[in-house]
Scaffold this motif. Structure first.
Motif, PDB file in Angstrom:
ATOM      1  N   GLY A  11     -10.563 -17.354  66.595  1.00 21.95           N
ATOM      2  CA  GLY A  11     -10.014 -15.999  67.322  1.00 21.95           C
ATOM      3  C   GLY A  11      -8.325 -16.139  67.420  1.00 21.95           C
ATOM      4  O   GLY A  11      -7.944 -15.913  68.522  1.00 21.95           O
ATOM      5  N   ASN A 192     -17.746 -15.203  69.597  1.00 20.38           N
ATOM      6  CA  ASN A 192     -16.678 -14.103  69.169  1.00 20.38           C
ATOM      7  C   ASN A 192     -16.399 -14.296  67.814  1.00 20.38           C
ATOM      8  O   ASN A 192     -16.103 -13.382  66.956  1.00 20.38           O
ATOM      9  N   ALA A 193     -16.848 -15.369  67.092  1.00 18.54           N
ATOM     10  CA  ALA A 193     -16.344 -15.706  65.449  1.00 18.54           C
ATOM     11  C   ALA A 193     -17.478 -14.638  64.725  1.00 18.54           C
ATOM     12  O   ALA A 193     -17.220 -14.560  63.780  1.00 18.54           O
ATOM     13  N   THR A 197     -16.788  -7.883  70.180  1.00 21.29           N
ATOM     14  CA  THR A 197     -16.486  -8.087  71.690  1.00 21.29           C
ATOM     15  C   THR A 197     -17.377  -7.218  72.432  1.00 21.29           C
ATOM     16  O   THR A 197     -17.988  -7.649  73.315  1.00 21.29           O
ATOM     17  N   ASN A 253     -12.864 -10.916  76.917  1.00 21.49           N
ATOM     18  CA  ASN A 253     -13.682 -11.613  75.721  1.00 21.49           C
ATOM     19  C   ASN A 253     -12.516 -11.261  74.362  1.00 21.49           C
ATOM     20  O   ASN A 253     -12.726 -12.198  73.395  1.00 21.49           O
ATOM     21  N   TRP A 254     -11.882 -10.140  74.517  1.00 24.51           N
ATOM     22  CA  TRP A 254     -11.109  -9.890  73.256  1.00 24.51           C
ATOM     23  C   TRP A 254     -10.070 -10.766  73.335  1.00 24.51           C
ATOM     24  O   TRP A 254      -9.545 -11.209  72.375  1.00 24.51           O
ATOM     25  N   LYS A 257     -10.513 -14.049  71.857  1.00 29.86           N
ATOM     26  CA  LYS A 257     -10.697 -14.056  70.665  1.00 29.86           C
ATOM     27  C   LYS A 257      -9.275 -14.145  70.006  1.00 29.86           C
ATOM     28  O   LYS A 257      -9.126 -14.597  68.850  1.00 29.86           O
TER      29      LYS A 257
END
Length: 321
Positions: A11, A192-193, A197, A253-254, A257
């Motif tokens: 990310g 996240n990969a 999100t 979470n974004w 990333k």
């Protein structure tokens, strides 16, 4: 687990959006989380337990996510059972176990001890992530930056009072919360990969709620009648559920990333800083020279910690040109 990953897998920041935007966003999320102590403390004083507060705020956030997903289409399951177990781990480490350990720690030890131990999670997160991902291992400059930021955290939290009252139970619970957030940061990398999100965040709330249900089988009840008796408490809970949980988890979470787990997690060092600033603005508590000095140390540490990633990004841009 594979020990080599690409920048896309972790990310890493894209070149289209200014990098400073990710840093500002990370700071704002931590600023909101720093203010939640006041709102949580008020709910605790008025009769809610740590588990009840967690259940109500996460339930509220999960419902909001479901409503939001209705306009985008809902994906209910991960691609396979291993990925679903990964989501379970995220829900426990970033949800139920983390909040229970942190809030319960404050019933057995001082707020200073809890803040000091929990907010040192970037140190453990960096070590844990480096163990699994070679590309995320820190160089000497980043290690120095992390240690300087940790020292700044200690200066801010202790605020000139260099006495810590040891409490084996409370301090151990705070350490459990610290490790939970470090593991959560590690697990977010593969999640996240592979998934967006919104999906990951919804799973965190869902499994956080599910993993908390055994507690309420033993100790049932949410004390929701308190909200009817004291409507002002509802606003505190709405802030915790809608802003600190729904919005902040989604944005956090974004950010992980985009910035990478190590760099984003380092912003946790600012948590007590924003708490003190919030107390200064709302409660008129004084700002001390220790706070200013500690904040400067954290800023210097953060700049040093970000040196390698910033240099790598510049090198990639030069190669493309």
């Amino acid at each position: 687990m594979n020990t080599t990953t690409t920048r896309a897998d972790l990310g890493a920041p894209e070149t289209k959006t200014p990098r400073i935007l990710y840093h500002v966003t990370a700071f704002l999320v931590v600023a909101v989380w720093g203010s939640t102590f006041v709102f949580t403390k008020l709910l605790l004083l008025d009769g809610f337990s740590p588990a009840q507060i967690f259940m109500l705020r996460f339930l509220m956030a999960y419902v909001l996510l479901l409503v939001f997903c209705l306009f985008r289409g809902i994906r209910w399951k991960a691609d396979n059972w291993k990925d679903e177990l990964l989501m379970v781990g995220l829900g426990i480490t970033g949800g139920s176990l983390y909040f229970l350990a942190e809030n319960e720690a404050m019933n057995h030890t001082t707020t200073t001890n809890t803040s000091m131990i929990v907010c040192l999670c970037p140190l453990f997160a960096s070590a844990l992530i480096a163990l699994f991902y070679k590309s995320q291992r820190l160089n000497s400059t980043q290690i120095l930056g992390t240690l300087i930021a940790a020292a700044g955290l200690a200066v801010v939290v202790l605020n000139g009072r260099f006495v810590l009252h040891l409490s084996p139970v409370g301090d151990s619970l705070a350490f459990v919360a610290c490790l939970c957030w470090a593991v959560y940061s590690l697990l977010l990398i593969p999640a996240n990969a592979k998934y967006d999100t919104l999906f990951v965040t919804r799973k965190v709330f869902f499994y956080g709620l599910v993993s908390m249900t055994p507690y309420f089988i033993v100790r049932p009840g949410l004390n929701t009648h308190l909200l009817l008796e004291q409507p002002s408490l509802l606003w505190n809970l709405l802030f915790l559920g809608c802003v600190a949980s729904f919005l902040c988890y989604l944005i956090w979470n974004w950010v992980i990333k985009k910035l990478g787990a190590v760099m984003a997690t380092n912003y946790v060092y600012f948590n007590p800083v924003t708490t003190i600033l919030f107390a200064w603005l709302v409660l008129s508590e004084p700002i001390t020279v220790y706070f200013i000095f500690g904040t400067v140390l954290i800023l210097v540490g953060m700049i040093l910690s970000d040196c390698r990633q910033h240099q790598e990004l510049e090198n990639e841009l030069e190669c493309k040109e």
